[in-house]
Motif scaffolding. Structure first.
Motif, short mmCIF file in Angstrom:
data_model
loop_
_atom_site.label_atom_id
_atom_site.label_comp_id
_atom_site.label_asym_id
_atom_site.label_seq_id
_atom_site.Cartn_x
_atom_site.Cartn_y
_atom_site.Cartn_z
N PHE A 171 4.70 21.57 -4.43
CA PHE A 171 3.79 21.43 -3.56
C PHE A 171 2.53 21.79 -3.93
N ASN A 172 1.41 21.24 -3.69
CA ASN A 172 0.09 21.58 -4.19
C ASN A 172 -0.95 21.78 -2.96
N ALA B 30 5.90 3.47 -2.62
CA ALA B 30 5.04 4.24 -3.24
C ALA B 30 4.55 5.16 -2.07
N ALA B 31 4.56 6.47 -2.24
CA ALA B 31 3.94 7.56 -1.37
C ALA B 31 2.68 8.28 -1.77
N ASP C 68 0.77 -1.27 0.04
CA ASP C 68 0.07 0.04 -0.03
C ASP C 68 0.99 1.21 0.14
N PRO C 69 0.35 2.17 -0.62
CA PRO C 69 1.13 3.51 -0.47
C PRO C 69 1.26 4.08 0.96
N PRO D 182 1.61 10.05 -8.90
CA PRO D 182 1.38 11.01 -9.86
C PRO D 182 0.63 12.35 -9.33
N ASP D 183 -0.43 11.70 -8.58
CA ASP D 183 -1.23 12.77 -7.82
C ASP D 183 -1.16 12.57 -6.47
N ALA D 184 0.04 12.46 -6.00
CA ALA D 184 0.34 12.53 -4.52
C ALA D 184 0.03 14.24 -4.06
#
Ligand code: SF4
Length: 385
Positions: free
Chosen positions: A118-119, A57-58, A7-8, A92-94
């Motif tokens: 940073f989003n 994965a994160a 799991d991420p 990609p959508d982290a």
């Protein structure tokens, strides 16, 4: 039972430096130790790069503090972010968040964070009233808080969140209503509204014991909490966690990892991680953290493998903070039907008192339970032991 190791995970970075310590703060933070920032940066990069979770994965990265906007973006945030992206596979959508303080952030800094990927930004506003801000020992003014929010908006983050505090000394219900109205008028995507808790060892705790800190009555706090729930609901915010409200699509994905008891890595002084059923906590003081890493190659000061009962207790304590509650079938699948059966008497008791809503497959806090969330969660936790 543990979450699958594929799991991420969530990744947390603790930046412990602040310009000044607020008198209510009990986080792992320091003021006046900026001379340590350089060594902190190289140490935290080394800690990240030597993580046993390398390659995982994160789904989120969160720079918290402390004050991530107090340190240099170029010589501190940038190398740490490079260490994170070089060590973990960011989806990609982290969701990539940093905490910002209005006293140390401007339009230029917000754009730098945004340009670096940073989003999401979480701004420590706390209040839009200069008197409340002064009482809380904050360094910024109400005008600066508004300006910070506007600058963050202009930098086009996917989500802008702000933190508010209620129950400050001498704060009235009317003043709190004004803070909520101002917040709603600025239309952030997410609002966290915390009741001020006076933690032992803080200057506020000493003042409280000395009788020089006026503490709000329980009824005032309950009225303020209710006001937040009603005002923010009317403005279209979903109340999804005890202290968290979001416009649709803007729930904090990083914090949801904590509340759903999934795995997270954590780096920096005092950072707490949970992976593979093991809870670890790093050395808390920046100097001690740097020293421990240099001597041993590890920053961990405390480590504990959680038993199934402890994991169940945590899953309950955290999961019930979510207003949608917990699925009983998921608890049973993860911890076994026996564990769930042991909880039934406590759940029935809390349900009988109107604090818990127990359905055929869900358990969640009622509105009354929400007001007493901490007590209810402690009662339930006691039943798992
Ligand atoms: S700015 Fe935030 S982290 Fe720093 S001392 Fe104040 S409350 Fe604590």
């Amino acid at each position: 039972m543990l979450p699958p190791a594929t799991d991420p995970i969530a990744v947390y970075i603790h930046v412990p430096f602040c310009a000044r310590r607020c008198p209510y703060c009990d986080f792992a933070t320091v003021a006046g130790q900026d001379h340590l920032i350089e060594r902190y940066t190289s140490t935290v990069c080394r800690e990240i790069e030597s993580s046993p979770l390398r390659g995982r994965a994160a789904s989120s990265v969160y720079f918290g503090g402390g004050t991530p906007t107090h340190v240099s973006f170029e010589s501190c945030i940038t190398p740490i972010m490079q260490a994170v992206t070089g060590t973990f596979e960011l989806l990609p959508d982290a969701e990539i968040t940093f905490e910002a303080n209005p006293a140390s952030s401007d339009a230029v800094k917000y754009r730098r964070f945004r340009n670096a990927g940073f989003n999401r930004v979480s701004i420590g506003v706390q209040s839009f009233d200069d008197r409340v801000l002064q009482t809380l020992g904050r360094l910024h003014t109400a005008d600066e808080a508004v300006a910070a929010l506007r600058s963050a908006r202009a930098a086009s983050f996917r989500s802008v969140s702000l933190d508010l505090i209620f129950g400050a000394p001498n704060q009235s219900v009317e003043q709190w209503q004004r803070d909520l109205n101002t917040a709603v008028g600025l239309a952030p995507d997410h609002i966290s509204a915390y009741s001020l808790t006076v933690e032992d060892g803080t200057p506020f705790a000493s003042m409280l014991h000395a009788g020089s800190l006026p503490a709000p009555a329980e009824e005032t706090l309950a009225a303020m909490f209710q006001l937040a729930i009603n005002t923010l609901a009317q403005a279209g915010y979903e109340h999804y966690e005890v202290s968290s409200y979001a416009l649709p699509g803007h729930r904090c994905r990083h914090n949801l990892v904590y509340w759903t008891h999934k795995e997270y890595a954590a780096f920096g002084p005092g950072a707490a991680a949970y992976t593979n059923g093991v809870r670890t906590v790093n050395e808390r003081s920046p100097a001690g953290y740097i020293d421990r890493m240099a001597r041993t190659g590890s920053a961990i000061a405390y480590s504990e493998t959680l038993t199934d009962e402890q994991q169940l207790t945590e899953a309950l304590m955290l999961g019930l903070r979510l207003l949608e509650g917990i699925r009983i079938s998921e608890l049973a699948a993860r911890f076994g039907q026996d564990c769930v059966n042991r909880l039934q008497p406590a759940m029935a008791n809390l349900s009988g008192r109107g604090l818990l809503d127990v359905g055929s497959n869900t358990v969640r806090l009622t509105r009354a339970g929400l007001m007493l969330a901490d007590t209810v969660l402690v009662d339930l936790a006691a039943a798992t032991g």
